[in-house]
Design a protein around this motif. Structure first.
Motif, mmCIF file in Angstrom:
data_model
loop_
_atom_site.group_PDB
_atom_site.id
_atom_site.type_symbol
_atom_site.label_atom_id
_atom_site.label_comp_id
_atom_site.label_asym_id
_atom_site.label_seq_id
_atom_site.Cartn_x
_atom_site.Cartn_y
_atom_site.Cartn_z
ATOM 1 N N ALA A 220 0.846 -1.192 0.000
ATOM 2 C CA ALA A 220 0.000 0.000 0.000
ATOM 3 C C ALA A 220 0.879 1.239 0.000
ATOM 4 N N ASP A 221 0.349 2.324 -0.549
ATOM 5 C CA ASP A 221 1.053 3.609 -0.504
ATOM 6 C C ASP A 221 0.621 4.427 0.712
ATOM 7 N N VAL A 222 -0.588 4.127 1.186
ATOM 8 C CA VAL A 222 -1.139 4.826 2.343
ATOM 9 C C VAL A 222 -1.738 3.775 3.277
ATOM 10 N N VAL A 223 -1.323 3.784 4.531
ATOM 11 C CA VAL A 223 -1.883 2.851 5.515
ATOM 12 C C VAL A 223 -2.585 3.669 6.591
ATOM 13 N N VAL A 224 -3.848 3.317 6.845
ATOM 14 C CA VAL A 224 -4.690 4.076 7.765
ATOM 15 C C VAL A 224 -4.872 3.293 9.065
ATOM 16 N N CYS A 225 -4.765 3.993 10.190
ATOM 17 C CA CYS A 225 -5.018 3.350 11.485
ATOM 18 C C CYS A 225 -5.377 4.410 12.518
ATOM 19 N N ASP A 226 -5.879 3.935 13.657
ATOM 20 C CA ASP A 226 -6.141 4.832 14.776
ATOM 21 C C ASP A 226 -4.811 5.379 15.304
ATOM 22 N N GLY A 227 -4.850 6.556 15.920
ATOM 23 C CA GLY A 227 -3.637 7.205 16.395
ATOM 24 C C GLY A 227 -2.891 6.452 17.483
ATOM 25 N N PHE A 228 -3.608 5.724 18.310
ATOM 26 C CA PHE A 228 -2.935 4.952 19.361
ATOM 27 C C PHE A 228 -2.083 3.863 18.719
ATOM 28 N N VAL A 229 -2.702 3.141 17.801
ATOM 29 C CA VAL A 229 -2.033 2.035 17.114
ATOM 30 C C VAL A 229 -0.861 2.558 16.281
ATOM 31 N N GLY A 230 -1.099 3.636 15.534
ATOM 32 C CA GLY A 230 -0.060 4.185 14.670
ATOM 33 C C GLY A 230 1.123 4.718 15.458
ATOM 34 N N ASN A 231 0.830 5.344 16.597
ATOM 35 C CA ASN A 231 1.911 5.880 17.413
ATOM 36 C C ASN A 231 2.774 4.763 17.987
ATOM 37 N N VAL A 232 2.120 3.705 18.456
ATOM 38 C CA VAL A 232 2.878 2.563 18.982
ATOM 39 C C VAL A 232 3.717 1.942 17.862
ATOM 40 N N ALA A 233 3.118 1.771 16.676
ATOM 41 C CA ALA A 233 3.856 1.170 15.558
ATOM 42 C C ALA A 233 5.070 2.018 15.199
#
Lengths: 329, 329
Positions: A220-233
């Motif tokens: 993917a060129d853009v991956v969407v997630c919630d901010g909690f999950v994205g911040n941890v990742a």
């Protein structure tokens, strides 16, 4: 000439990092001007009495603390370096701004002072990750919103798509949802509901769920997630990259033989490091606002904070907020 | 002699991976017996007519598919290799079991067949990550539960503490909560409420919030998070480790000079790889059950699935479920 407003007081350390980083950025870019907001005596001491014709120090009496709640920042930090920096963008005195301060406060003050773009409820933080094909994947949200519902995730997708279009010139970037499995039954209600919304929008090149391990593949060129999950990742990625760089260094410092070898080896390893070093990726942007706002890590060093300033410059040059707004409407 | 039940049909590929992995494990460990559950003709074909005195093939007509919902597995997959494998543990014919199959189904069938330990509502998946001081950090939950509330997070902490005590002999392991910042105001309601519960329990050596970047530092021995977040973090780690290993290989294959150098370099890099290679960490355990259940990745290769079997053996040797139960009560 581009003018950036910089929050000197943001970050875990503050002026000791931000002031030298600004001076570096000014040295690298001859057509850059900086309005530096913060405690004037502290900044002056670091400048050592030198003046700089493209640097204007703007005194602020307050600073947002790293543990200030967003509501506190909104209510009682209107004279802070962060708020004044945003005000400079609002009034057109600066083309964009950079802060390494409290994310929640930056988000709240940005929404209050700059306002969101039309049809966007809440801004999101987006950044790019390296990928095995030499390209990169944009990921959002990285911590501006926790507990995002499906409608918010859908707005992130729209904004992410626009960023990939503007920054990479991709006409139909592949958009995916970050989940814990690729099958339809996997994940939580928000992600499954968002998947329906994504699929229903024909203008979105939606490729379905991806997993954490897919972030570095060309899925993917853009991956969407919630901010909690994205911040941890994101922070996990930074932690692991630093861990591996340190392990490699340690392995090569073990013996006289390994130290000799490391001289030969360094040029090769540096090319790997260049791609994985979190410093090279510092400077996430808050999208969905009427202005360029770049968030540096709180624990950025001089080089990393300078990188965030250069990133802001890049977003200004691409006229990101206006382009996103026109793509969305 | 230890007997393990293995689900031959689990994982993205199934018997082509699991059967050779079982044979490898039997070769490595002379005091291991395996009950192998799955489609007998498919397994027999892979065994090539050879019999093995410590391997018993147990035919099952059904297999749980990777996209079966947990409810489907519970209702209509009672004769599956996964269910029969768990039944063998329940009846004492095996000391523990390993599956690379559908996590949701494995969780649901494990709870139904083996039951949870007393005072535990839901099992969690736990695994160990390498750390810069040479030790490791246990992290849970890695995907068995999505949307965990504060009470569940608290139960994860109790179980994680017990695992660190049993597996590492640590009396007061440091327990932390994974969050998007270390300040009290950060995160979502579940994490903040869990922090209160953790702090109120004097038997827990609670050290507060940690971020993703702290996983590789010696900040905590046990890190607690919701299964969605933990699964994304774990898979992101695996993806990045594989990406870096591939980039390093590629860098050394670029020219004749780099290929010559790489011969000298390999022994050093292998020591780094050994610590970061996800294969070495395959085999997460479902804790909180009355029996040893190990979950391998769905996309594990032969070596990785073998690693999961050896991990199960290790948990059986340590008598993990009984020890956890006694520590909790």
């Amino acid at each position: 000439m581009v003018t950036l407003a910089v929050d000197a007081m943001g970050g875990d350390i503050g002026p000791q990092i931000t002031v030298p980083a600004v001076l570096d950025a000014l040295r690298w870019q001859q057509d850059l001007r900086v309005l530096l907001f913060g405690d004037e005596p502290a900044i002056a001491a670091l400048l050592g009495g030198h003046s700089h014709d493209r640097l204007v120090v703007c005194h602020s009496e307050q600073a947002v603390k790293m543990d200030d709640a967003p509501s506190v920042a909104l209510r009682s930090k209107k004279k802070s370096s962060m708020a004044l920096m945003l005000q400079a963008v609002k009034e057109g005195r600066a083309d964009g701004c950079v802060s390494g301060g409290n994310t929640g406060a930056l988000m709240a003050l940005s929404r209050f002072i700059l306002k969101t773009s039309e049809s966007i409820d809440r801004p999101a933080i987006i950044s790019a990750l390296p990928r095995e094909d030499g390209g990169h994947t944009f990921i959002l949200d990285l911590g501006a919103n926790v507990g995002s519902d499906s409608e918010q995730l859908y707005q992130f997708a729209i904004m992410g798509q626009a960023v990939a279009q503007v920054m990479d010139g991709r006409h139909h970037p592949k958009v995916a949802l970050l989940n814990i499995g690729t099958e339809e039954v996997k994940g939580n209600d928000q992600v499954r509901a968002a998947s329906e919304l994504f699929r229903a929008d024909d203008s979105l090149n939606y490729v379905g769920f991806v997993e954490g391990s897919d972030l570095f593949r060309n899925k993917a060129d853009v991956v969407v997630c919630d901010g909690f999950v994205g911040n941890v990742a994101l922070k996990t990625i930074e932690g692991l990259a630093r861990f591996i760089m340190a392990e490699t260094k340690r392995e090569f410092a073990r013996s006289w033989w390994s130290r000799i070898l490391s001289v030969l080896f360094v040029p090769f390893w540096l090319r790997v490091e260049e791609r994985i070093n979190p410093s090279a990726y510092n400077g996430a942007v808050l999208v969905g606002l009427q202005g360029v706002v770049v968030k540096s890590h709180g624990d950025a060093d001089k080089q990393e904070f300078c990188q965030a300033i250069l990133a802001a410059r890049n977003y200004v040059d691409k006229n990101l907020p206006a382009k996103i707004e026109s793509l969305i409407s």
